[in-house]
Structures are given as structure tokens and as C-alpha cells.
Design an enzyme around this catalytic site. Structure first.
Site, PDB file in Angstrom:
ATOM      1  N   GLY A  82       7.034   3.956  -2.321  1.00  0.00           N
ATOM      2  CA  GLY A  82       6.450   2.648  -2.026  1.00  0.00           C
ATOM      3  C   GLY A  82       4.952   2.615  -2.245  1.00  0.00           C
ATOM      4  O   GLY A  82       4.398   1.621  -2.738  1.00  0.00           O
ATOM      5  N   ASP A  83       4.271   3.691  -1.886  1.00  0.00           N
ATOM      6  CA  ASP A  83       2.826   3.771  -2.121  1.00  0.00           C
ATOM      7  C   ASP A  83       2.515   3.742  -3.612  1.00  0.00           C
ATOM      8  O   ASP A  83       1.590   3.053  -4.053  1.00  0.00           O
ATOM      9  CB  ASP A  83       2.278   5.065  -1.513  1.00  0.00           C
ATOM     10  CG  ASP A  83       2.094   4.985  -0.009  1.00  0.00           C
ATOM     11  OD1 ASP A  83       1.540   3.984   0.464  1.00  0.00           O
ATOM     12  OD2 ASP A  83       2.497   5.930   0.680  1.00  0.00           O
ATOM     13  N   SER A  84       3.268   4.522  -4.372  1.00  0.00           N
ATOM     14  CA  SER A  84       2.990   4.598  -5.807  1.00  0.00           C
ATOM     15  C   SER A  84       3.277   3.272  -6.498  1.00  0.00           C
ATOM     16  O   SER A  84       2.520   2.843  -7.379  1.00  0.00           O
ATOM     17  CB  SER A  84       3.817   5.718  -6.440  1.00  0.00           C
ATOM     18  OG  SER A  84       3.447   6.969  -5.894  1.00  0.00           O
TER      19      SER A  84
END
Length: 401
Positions: A170-172
Site C-alpha cells: 500500500g505504501d509503494s
């Protein structure tokens, strides 16, 4: 630090920590932007200590996400730090931050203030849920964003617990959409002269990659769930056991490719069998089809399967570990297993290359991140802002740097 790439001449200020914001900054830096990473004095980015391998006390997530960045220290919570930050804003193009919404405003550094100093400044804001809405105030992590967006519900096997990928996906994803938004805003600024706010949320980034799940539910009431190693109704496209106990991926769900697969397996009649004659029929009978292909693959070595199918024009491949990835000749030929000179340990550390590859102005890896917080304070505050050594020493003594 030399600069090269399509974003040569663009200056980025990166504030925030860990993955999503720094990943967006890394992507911009890979493409040639000058990225100045700000860390609070005495509170370095925790990413410096992330990563599972350790050498001489150092970890190497930092090597990848801090590459191509200058490191400065600055306390944004005090007036002198705020003034220095605004001086940087005046000379920059993009700010990337991934604080909880309202944090910059609390420090007197909201977009209205930034725009007063530089009408062309682009503020890229990455957060868990976005800058508006009932959940905007909540802190967000990738694990929760993947779950709340519905992405994690579709992972795993039917009837089992929904596992996560062993990465902060999700961060990426949010970092990628944030960088994409920054590039779009740069283009619009070239037309209007005005900057804007780019608002990228972890949850929405996870939602954006979910193909037709929403219209499928809206039209047909279908709640898509996990399907293990395959996609329901897409056949054949699965992993199959081989003679040495490993697995290969075979993807031949297009009619033309399926015909080539049948011929390569020595079973051309399967292509005209009514159970498998077209995409819809194969989807309805994919269990039976997977059994047939699995029996064929289980009698052969993986290299033989892949070479046979490749020659026949059928898409297939191994399931590589990272140990096999770094030796992959295709990735090596493309520069995707790249050396990063990490001055912390005095040697090259391998990491991912720069993607996408541009024909005329390719991005590069120019450094592997700073060895220590504030390493480029004199370069940035002295060289860029013209502050003298005595003033910098005083600011350091006062806890501003």
C-alpha cells in the site's frame, strides 16, 4: 552529486518518514530531480534501521529509498526552522510529505503559506485516507489501507485467512501515484505557472488497482474473493508442479495461445474439445483443465517446460526467489540489478534499477543515500541559501539543525 535524467533542474523537498513519501521522492530522484530530504535533528527517519540484513550495524532499506537524495536536518516546529524551510520552498518545485493531515498547518506551513512564497510550488501529500473526508484525521499504515480498500480480502485461498504480501504494498502504490501526480502537476504548471496540491491516499491507491471489482458488485452483486494461485474464470493461468518439486507459471488463457499450449503438450485435440473451446468454456472447466496441464508438467523438469513452451509461443516462467532474481540474465542486461555505492559500509550494495527506461534521458543511481543525518547541511544551507558557517553552527547549537 551530479544530476541527470528528464527531471534535471527540478528541486524536490522531501519531509516525512518511512515508505510512501520517501518512495515518491526516490522515484523523482531516479529521474534526475535534486531531492533534499529533511530529517528532524535527533530524530532520523526510522527507515535508516529497516531491512532484514545487517552489516556493520547498518540496514539496507535506506540504501534503496534514500538513493539520489541530499540529507539535511531541520526542526520545522520552531520559527527559525520554519523560516529556513520557506527559503527552501522559494527555490524549489515540489514538496513531498506524508504526515497525518493537518500537521503542516499546525506548524504554520499549510499550502496557503507555501504558495505565498512560491506560487508555482507543488505540494504532494501522501496519507492513509486522504486530506478530506471523515477518516482524514486518522493515521494510516499500509497493512490497514490494504485491508480497508478491499485489496487484502482478495488475497489468499478461499475459506482461509487473508494474508498480506510480505511487502508494504500500500505504501509503494501510494508513492507511485504520488509521483505520477507530481509529474502531472509539473506539466500543468508549465501551462499556467501555478502549482497545486497532489492528494494521494494509501486506501485509494490500493483501490485503484482492483480492476472490475466495483462494477462487478454494482451490476451483478458479485463480491470477489480470494482464488488462491489462479484467477477464477481465467484459464489456464496457474502454477503447476514439476518433476523436481518446484512450480512453474503457465498462462495460456487466450484462444490462440491455448491452441499453441495444446500442441506443445502433444494434445492438440484439447483445443477443439467443447469443454475448453473458448475463454468462457475454459473458465467453467478450469479445475479439469488444470488437472490435465498439471499431469503433463509433473513429468518434466522446469527448464524443459519453460523452453518447450517458449519455443511454442506460450507464456511461462519460473517462480524465482530473490537469489535467482539477482542472477537473472534478462534483468542484468536491463540494468535492473544495480550497484549502489553505500559509503556507510564502503562497498557496492545491489538494489533495484531505475524504471521506466527512457531512451534519451534515462534516470540513474547517483548515490545510495546519506551516511548520516544532516550530511548535506552545509551544501544546502550554505551553498543554496547562502548561510554562513557561524550561523549554521549557531542554528545547530539551538536545535534548529
Amino acid at each position: 552529486m551530479t544530476t541527470t535524467g528528464p527531471l534535471d533542474g527540478i528541486r524536490v523537498i522531501e519531509v516525512g518518514t518511512l515508505i510512501s513519501g520517501p518512495f515518491a521522492g526516490r522515484l523523482l530522484g531516479d529521474m534526475g530531480a535534486e531531492v533534499i530530504k529533511i530529517e528532524p535533528p535527533g530524530a532520523p527517519d526510522p527507515l535508516r534501521t529497516w531491512g532484514q540484513a545487517e552489516l556493520d550495524g547498518y540496514h539496507f532499506f535506506w540504501t534503496v529509498h534514500a538513493r539520489n537524495k541530499k540529507a539535511v536536518t531541520l526542526n520545522l516546529r520552531v520559527p527559525q526552522g520554519r523560516d529556513l524551510f520557506l527559503d527552501l520552498v522559494e527555490r524549489s518545485d515540489i514538496i513531498v510529505e506524508n504526515f497525518r493531515p493537518g500537521t503542516l498547518e499546525k506548524w504554520g506551513l499549510g499550502y496557503d503559506v507555501l504558495r505565498e512564497r512560491n506560487r508555482g510550488i507543488i505540494l504532494v501529500r501522501v496519507s492513509g485516507y486522504g486530506q478530506t473526508g471523515p477518516d482524514a484525521h486518522k493515521a494510516g499504515y499500509a497493512s490497514v489501507a490494504e485491508a480497508a480498500s478491499g485489496l487484502r480480502h482478495m488475497n489468499g485461498f478461499p475459506g482461509g485467512p487473508p494474508p498480506r504480501l510480505a511487502l508494504s504494498l500500500g505504501d509503494s502504490l501510494a508513492g507511485m501515484f504520488a509521483a505520477q501526480g507530481a509529474l502531472a502537476a509539473l506539466y500543468r504548471r508549465s501551462v499556467t505557472g501555478d502549482g497545486q496540491v497532489v492528494d494521494a491516499a494509501l486506501t485509494e491507491s490500493c483501490l485503484a488497482v482492483q480492476e472490475s471489482t466495483i462494477p462487478d458488485y454494482d451490476v451483478g452483486g458479485i463480491v470477489r474473493g480470494p482464488s488462491g494461485t489462479r484467477l477464477e474464470g481465467i484459464a489456464p493461468s496457474n502454477i503447476y508442479p514439476t518433476a523436481d518439486g518446484s512450480w512453474v507459471v503457465i498462462a495460456a488463457n487466450q484462444d490462440t495461445v491455448f491452441r499453441r499450449l495444446c500442441a506443445a503438450m502433444g494434445q492438440p485435440d484439447l483445443a477443439t474439445d467443447q469443454r475448453f473451446a473458448d475463454h468462457v468454456a475454459r473458465g467453467r472447466n478450469q479445475d479439469e483443465l488444470d488437472t490435465i496441464i498439471g499431469a503433463w508438467a509433473a513429468q518434466r523438469q522446469p527448464a524443459d517446460i519453460i523452453s518447450t513452451l517458449s519455443e511454442a509461443g506460450v507464456i511461462s516462467g519460473p517462480i524465482n526467489t530473490v537469489a535467482e532474481v539477482v542472477e537473472d540474465p534478462q534483468l542484468q542486461a536491463r540494468g535492473m540489478i544495480a550497484d549502489h555505492w553505500d559509503e556507510r559500509v564502503g562497498r557496492n550494495i545491489k538494489g533495484p534499477g531505475v524504471i521506466p527506461v527512457l531512451s534519451e534521458t534515462p534516470g540513474t543511481i547517483r548515490c545510495a543515500g546519506s551516511a548520516r543525518p544532516g550530511q548535506h547541511n552545509e551544501d544546502v544551507y550554505g551553498g543554496l541559501l547562502g548561510r554562513g558557517i557561524e550561523e549554521l553552527d549557531a542554528l545547530r547549537a539551538e536545535g534548529v539543525l
